[in-house]
Scaffold this motif. Structure first.
Motif, PDB file in Angstrom:
ATOM      1  N   GLN A 163     -72.479 133.300 -28.317  1.00  0.00           N
ATOM      2  CA  GLN A 163     -73.408 134.022 -27.438  1.00  0.00           C
ATOM      3  C   GLN A 163     -72.805 134.226 -26.052  1.00  0.00           C
ATOM      4  O   GLN A 163     -72.996 135.274 -25.431  1.00  0.00           O
ATOM      5  N   GLN A 164     -72.083 133.225 -25.556  1.00  0.00           N
ATOM      6  CA  GLN A 164     -71.458 133.342 -24.246  1.00  0.00           C
ATOM      7  C   GLN A 164     -70.403 134.449 -24.253  1.00  0.00           C
ATOM      8  O   GLN A 164     -70.326 135.254 -23.321  1.00  0.00           O
ATOM      9  N   GLN A 168     -73.632 128.730 -29.209  1.00  0.00           N
ATOM     10  CA  GLN A 168     -73.571 128.911 -27.754  1.00  0.00           C
ATOM     11  C   GLN A 168     -72.285 129.611 -27.345  1.00  0.00           C
ATOM     12  O   GLN A 168     -72.296 130.511 -26.500  1.00  0.00           O
ATOM     13  N   ALA A 169     -71.170 129.204 -27.941  1.00  0.00           N
ATOM     14  CA  ALA A 169     -69.877 129.811 -27.595  1.00  0.00           C
ATOM     15  C   ALA A 169     -69.855 131.291 -27.977  1.00  0.00           C
ATOM     16  O   ALA A 169     -69.400 132.132 -27.199  1.00  0.00           O
ATOM     17  N   HIS A 175     -74.817 124.265 -33.127  1.00  0.00           N
ATOM     18  CA  HIS A 175     -75.395 124.690 -31.850  1.00  0.00           C
ATOM     19  C   HIS A 175     -74.307 125.049 -30.850  1.00  0.00           C
ATOM     20  O   HIS A 175     -74.388 126.068 -30.155  1.00  0.00           O
ATOM     21  N   ARG A 176     -73.267 124.233 -30.767  1.00  0.00           N
ATOM     22  CA  ARG A 176     -72.150 124.524 -29.854  1.00  0.00           C
ATOM     23  C   ARG A 176     -71.437 125.812 -30.253  1.00  0.00           C
ATOM     24  O   ARG A 176     -71.044 126.608 -29.397  1.00  0.00           O
ATOM     25  N   TYR A 188     -72.264 137.813 -24.341  1.00  0.00           N
ATOM     26  CA  TYR A 188     -72.909 138.105 -23.054  1.00  0.00           C
ATOM     27  C   TYR A 188     -71.874 138.533 -22.020  1.00  0.00           C
ATOM     28  O   TYR A 188     -72.072 139.512 -21.301  1.00  0.00           O
TER      29      TYR A 188
END
Length: 123
Positions: free
Chosen positions: A23-24, A20-21, A16-17, A27
């Protein structure tokens, strides 16, 4: 079974981390920071009055106050006595981006057909 559960939970947290990294990063590559100044003219993305599901750009509006980094208070241009509207940055765009409308010269239908016939493009 508790040890297996904790092992799976740890793997899920790590995955999950990582997601998230990633995707960040993706983005932030395409992100454009937009800020408007007080007094600047903008268009607002608002619903039509009769059909609430159909939106269109309306305006120009004048920004009278910046409430926070993404929220602004706006009023219709030239109407300082109007009730202010609160809009988020995603519903606003600068009026300078749009080109002014230029009307086509008025000609009768026959003039357009004659012109097209001469060029050989009329079907």
């Amino acid at each position: 079974w508790m040890e297996k559960f904790q092992e799976y939970e740890t793997q899920v947290r790590i995955a999950h981390r990582q997601a998230q990294a990633e995707q960040q990063i993706q983005y932030n590559q395409n992100k454009i920071d937009i800020e408007y100044e007080v007094g600047e003219n903008v268009l607002a993305w608002l619903p039509k009055t009769k059909n609430k599901t159909y939106f269109t750009w309306k305006g120009p509006y004048t920004i009278i106050k910046k409430l926070n980094p993404v929220t602004y208070s706006i009023i219709p241009e030239g109407r300082p006595d109007a009730t202010p509207r609160v809009e988020t940055i995603r519903n606003l765009t600068r009026t300078t981006i749009t080109k002014p409308f230029t009307a086509m010269p008025k000609k009768s239908t026959s003039e357009w057909h004659c012109r097209d016939l001469k060029k050989g493009t009329f079907v």
